[in-house]
Design a protein around this motif. Structure first.
Motif, PDB file in Angstrom:
ATOM      1  N   GLN A  52    -148.256 -75.894 -26.272  1.00 44.22           N
ATOM      2  CA  GLN A  52    -147.771 -77.301 -26.785  1.00 44.22           C
ATOM      3  C   GLN A  52    -148.186 -78.147 -25.810  1.00 44.22           C
ATOM      4  N   GLU A  53    -148.489 -79.470 -26.184  1.00 41.08           N
ATOM      5  CA  GLU A  53    -148.761 -80.707 -25.305  1.00 41.08           C
ATOM      6  C   GLU A  53    -147.262 -81.156 -24.942  1.00 41.08           C
ATOM      7  N   LYS A  54    -147.264 -81.446 -23.814  1.00 41.74           N
ATOM      8  CA  LYS A  54    -145.823 -81.814 -23.251  1.00 41.74           C
ATOM      9  C   LYS A  54    -145.334 -83.478 -23.516  1.00 41.74           C
ATOM     10  N   ASP A  55    -144.228 -83.617 -23.998  1.00 39.17           N
ATOM     11  CA  ASP A  55    -143.694 -84.584 -24.511  1.00 39.17           C
ATOM     12  C   ASP A  55    -143.117 -85.384 -23.273  1.00 39.17           C
ATOM     13  N   SER A  56    -144.081 -85.727 -22.322  1.00 33.96           N
ATOM     14  CA  SER A  56    -143.760 -86.807 -21.360  1.00 33.96           C
ATOM     15  C   SER A  56    -144.899 -87.684 -21.089  1.00 33.96           C
ATOM     16  N   GLU A  63    -156.029 -78.430 -24.658  1.00 37.11           N
ATOM     17  CA  GLU A  63    -157.149 -78.039 -24.479  1.00 37.11           C
ATOM     18  C   GLU A  63    -157.240 -77.834 -22.769  1.00 37.11           C
ATOM     19  N   GLU A  64    -156.383 -78.460 -21.788  1.00 43.23           N
ATOM     20  CA  GLU A  64    -156.432 -78.486 -20.449  1.00 43.23           C
ATOM     21  C   GLU A  64    -155.638 -77.079 -20.268  1.00 43.23           C
ATOM     22  N   GLN A  65    -154.383 -76.956 -20.921  1.00 43.70           N
ATOM     23  CA  GLN A  65    -153.876 -75.804 -20.775  1.00 43.70           C
ATOM     24  C   GLN A  65    -154.381 -74.471 -21.231  1.00 43.70           C
ATOM     25  N   GLU A  66    -155.083 -74.538 -22.250  1.00 43.75           N
ATOM     26  CA  GLU A  66    -156.204 -73.704 -22.813  1.00 43.75           C
ATOM     27  C   GLU A  66    -156.903 -73.349 -21.789  1.00 43.75           C
ATOM     28  N   ASN A  67    -158.054 -73.916 -20.915  1.00 43.57           N
ATOM     29  CA  ASN A  67    -158.826 -73.755 -20.305  1.00 43.57           C
ATOM     30  C   ASN A  67    -158.135 -72.858 -18.995  1.00 43.57           C
ATOM     31  N   ASP A  88    -152.927 -70.029 -35.008  1.00 41.41           N
ATOM     32  CA  ASP A  88    -152.482 -71.195 -35.700  1.00 41.41           C
ATOM     33  C   ASP A  88    -152.751 -72.423 -34.856  1.00 41.41           C
ATOM     34  N   LEU A  89    -153.157 -73.429 -35.522  1.00 35.82           N
ATOM     35  CA  LEU A  89    -153.402 -74.634 -34.890  1.00 35.82           C
ATOM     36  C   LEU A  89    -152.786 -75.892 -35.684  1.00 35.82           C
ATOM     37  N   SER A  90    -151.807 -76.752 -35.095  1.00 37.14           N
ATOM     38  CA  SER A  90    -150.820 -77.453 -36.055  1.00 37.14           C
ATOM     39  C   SER A  90    -150.803 -78.795 -34.966  1.00 37.14           C
ATOM     40  N   SER A  91    -150.418 -80.035 -35.758  1.00 36.12           N
ATOM     41  CA  SER A  91    -149.771 -81.243 -35.032  1.00 36.12           C
ATOM     42  C   SER A  91    -148.750 -81.537 -35.656  1.00 36.12           C
ATOM     43  N   ASN A  92    -147.853 -81.920 -34.657  1.00 33.24           N
ATOM     44  CA  ASN A  92    -146.489 -82.492 -35.201  1.00 33.24           C
ATOM     45  C   ASN A  92    -146.382 -83.919 -34.864  1.00 33.24           C
ATOM     46  N   PHE A  93    -145.614 -84.606 -35.754  1.00 37.62           N
ATOM     47  CA  PHE A  93    -145.444 -86.027 -35.463  1.00 37.62           C
ATOM     48  C   PHE A  93    -143.995 -86.143 -34.970  1.00 37.62           C
ATOM     49  N   LYS A  94    -143.878 -86.885 -34.052  1.00 38.39           N
ATOM     50  CA  LYS A  94    -142.612 -87.219 -33.440  1.00 38.39           C
ATOM     51  C   LYS A  94    -142.253 -88.805 -33.245  1.00 38.39           C
ATOM     52  N   LYS A  95    -141.138 -89.366 -33.707  1.00 35.73           N
ATOM     53  CA  LYS A  95    -140.788 -90.769 -33.384  1.00 35.73           C
ATOM     54  C   LYS A  95    -140.063 -90.954 -32.135  1.00 35.73           C
ATOM     55  N   LYS A 105    -149.966 -81.938 -30.506  1.00 37.55           N
ATOM     56  CA  LYS A 105    -150.626 -80.711 -31.020  1.00 37.55           C
ATOM     57  C   LYS A 105    -150.003 -79.174 -30.468  1.00 37.55           C
ATOM     58  N   SER A 106    -150.188 -78.343 -30.952  1.00 39.89           N
ATOM     59  CA  SER A 106    -149.832 -76.929 -30.547  1.00 39.89           C
ATOM     60  C   SER A 106    -150.805 -76.082 -31.036  1.00 39.89           C
ATOM     61  N   LYS A 107    -150.938 -74.869 -30.219  1.00 35.14           N
ATOM     62  CA  LYS A 107    -152.013 -74.101 -30.633  1.00 35.14           C
ATOM     63  C   LYS A 107    -151.454 -72.560 -30.354  1.00 35.14           C
ATOM     64  N   GLN A 108    -151.690 -71.797 -31.240  1.00 37.96           N
ATOM     65  CA  GLN A 108    -150.871 -70.163 -31.011  1.00 37.96           C
ATOM     66  C   GLN A 108    -151.914 -69.228 -31.014  1.00 37.96           C
ATOM     67  N   TYR A 109    -151.576 -68.267 -30.128  1.00 37.38           N
ATOM     68  CA  TYR A 109    -152.652 -67.135 -29.915  1.00 37.38           C
ATOM     69  C   TYR A 109    -152.221 -65.780 -30.177  1.00 37.38           C
ATOM     70  N   SER A 110    -153.035 -64.776 -30.292  1.00 33.69           N
ATOM     71  CA  SER A 110    -152.526 -63.347 -30.237  1.00 33.69           C
ATOM     72  C   SER A 110    -153.472 -62.610 -28.948  1.00 33.69           C
ATOM     73  N   LEU A 111    -152.629 -62.117 -27.999  1.00 29.07           N
ATOM     74  CA  LEU A 111    -153.373 -61.540 -26.990  1.00 29.07           C
ATOM     75  C   LEU A 111    -153.049 -60.111 -27.177  1.00 29.07           C
ATOM     76  N   LEU A 112    -154.390 -59.300 -26.944  1.00 25.33           N
ATOM     77  CA  LEU A 112    -153.913 -57.657 -26.912  1.00 25.33           C
ATOM     78  C   LEU A 112    -154.074 -57.132 -25.502  1.00 25.33           C
ATOM     79  N   VAL A 113    -153.262 -56.492 -25.084  1.00 23.79           N
ATOM     80  CA  VAL A 113    -153.286 -55.571 -23.717  1.00 23.79           C
ATOM     81  C   VAL A 113    -153.000 -54.438 -23.885  1.00 23.79           C
TER      82      VAL A 113
END
Length: 232
Positions: A52-56, A63-67, A88-95, A105-113
Motif C-alpha cells: 500500500q502507498e504510505k499515507d504520509s 511501484e517503488e515498493q514493488e520493485n 488484486d489492484l485497487s485505489s482508495n479515496f481518503k479525505k 493505491k494498493s496491490k495484492q499478490y500471491s507468492l508460492l514457496v
C-alpha cells in the motif's frame, strides 16, 4: 400393441433385477471396512502480500515498493514469473483535513514457496522493506493425488486382511470382492490460515535470523467398504 410391448419389457427388466438381487443375497459373503491415514508436510505454501502507498508526506509509491520487493525475492532464489502472481489492484479515496482527495493505491499478490524456511526468509525480507501486511493464505501437498491412490490400495489390503482374520477361525476362505465402495472424503486445500506474526531476535543481534517455521502437517485419510464372497 406398443403399450403391451413396453409393459412386457418393464416386467422382464424387473424380473432380471429381482433375480440378480436374489442371486447376490444367496451368495455367502462377508462385509468389511477399513480406513488408513497419514500425515504429510505441505510443500506448496501460498503467502498473501499486500503493498500500500504510505499515507504520509514522504510516502513510497506502490511501484517503488514493488520493485524493491521483486529484487529481494530474486535474491532469495525465487522465480517471480512462476511463483508470484497479482491478485488484486485497487485505489482508495481518503479525505484530508483540508478536504482534499488523494488516491491511495494498493496491490495484492500471491507468492508460492516450497518450505517453511523459505516462507520465513520471505517474511524477514519483507519486514526489512516495511511490507508487513503478509499472511499465510493456504497450504497444499503437490503429490496429493498419488498419495490418495496409494492410501486407497492400502485400505483395500487392510479390509481383506480383516476379512481373513474373521473367517479363518471358521474354516472359510475369502473369495473375490463382489462389491467395493470408496467412502473417502476428498481432500481440499486449507484456506484462511491464521496470520503469521514476525518475531525478531534480541535487539543487540547483528543480523536477525529467519524463523524456521513448522507448518501443521496435512492429514490425509481414505476408507473403503468391501463385500467378499466366502467359500468353504
Amino acid at each position: 400393441m406398443k403399450k403391451i410391448i413396453t409393459l412386457s419389457l418393464f416386467i422382464a427388466f424387473t424380473m432380471t433385477m429381482n433375480s440378480q438381487t436374489k442371486n447376490f443375497l444367496d451368495i455367502p459373503y462377508l462385509e468389511t471396512s477399513a480406513r488408513v491415514d497419514t500425515l504429510v508436510t505441505p510443500d506448496k505454501i501460498f503467502l498473501n502480500i499486500t503493498i500500500q502507498e504510505k499515507d504520509s508526506k514522504g510516502r513510497k509509491s506502490v511501484e517503488e515498493q514493488e520493485n524493491k520487493m521483486a529484487n529481494s525475492l530474486r535474491a532469495l532464489g525465487i522465480d517471480l514469473e512462476k511463483q508470484l502472481v497479482i491478485k488484486d489492484l485497487s485505489s482508495n479515496f481518503k479525505k484530508y483535513f483540508l478536504r482534499q482527495k488523494e488516491v491511495l493505491k494498493s496491490k495484492q499478490y500471491s507468492l508460492l514457496v516450497r518450505s517453511g524456511k523459505k516462507a520465513a526468509e520471505v517474511l524477514m525480507a519483507l519486514e526489512k522493506l516495511g511490507i508487513a501486511n503478509t499472511y499465510l493464505e493456504k497450504t497444499e501437498y503437490s503429490k496429493m493425488e498419488e498419495l490418495e491412490l496409494e492410501l486407497k490400495s492400502k485400505a483395500v489390503t487392510k479390509a481383506k486382511k480383516k476379512a481373513e482374520a474373521l473367517t479363518t477361525p471358521l474354516g472359510q476362505k475369502v473369495g473375490a470382492a463382489i462389491h467395493i465402495m470408496d467412502t473417502s472424503t476428498p481432500y481440499y486445500p486449507r484456506y484462511n490460515q491464521p496470520r503469521m506474526e514476525m518475531k525478531t531476535m534480541a535487539m543487540d543481534a547483528a543480523e536477525a535470523q529467519p524463523l524456521d517455521l513448522d507448518f501443521e502437517k496435512i492429514k490425509v485419510e481414505t476408507s473403503v467398504n468391501i463385500k467378499f464372497e466366502l467359500s468353504k
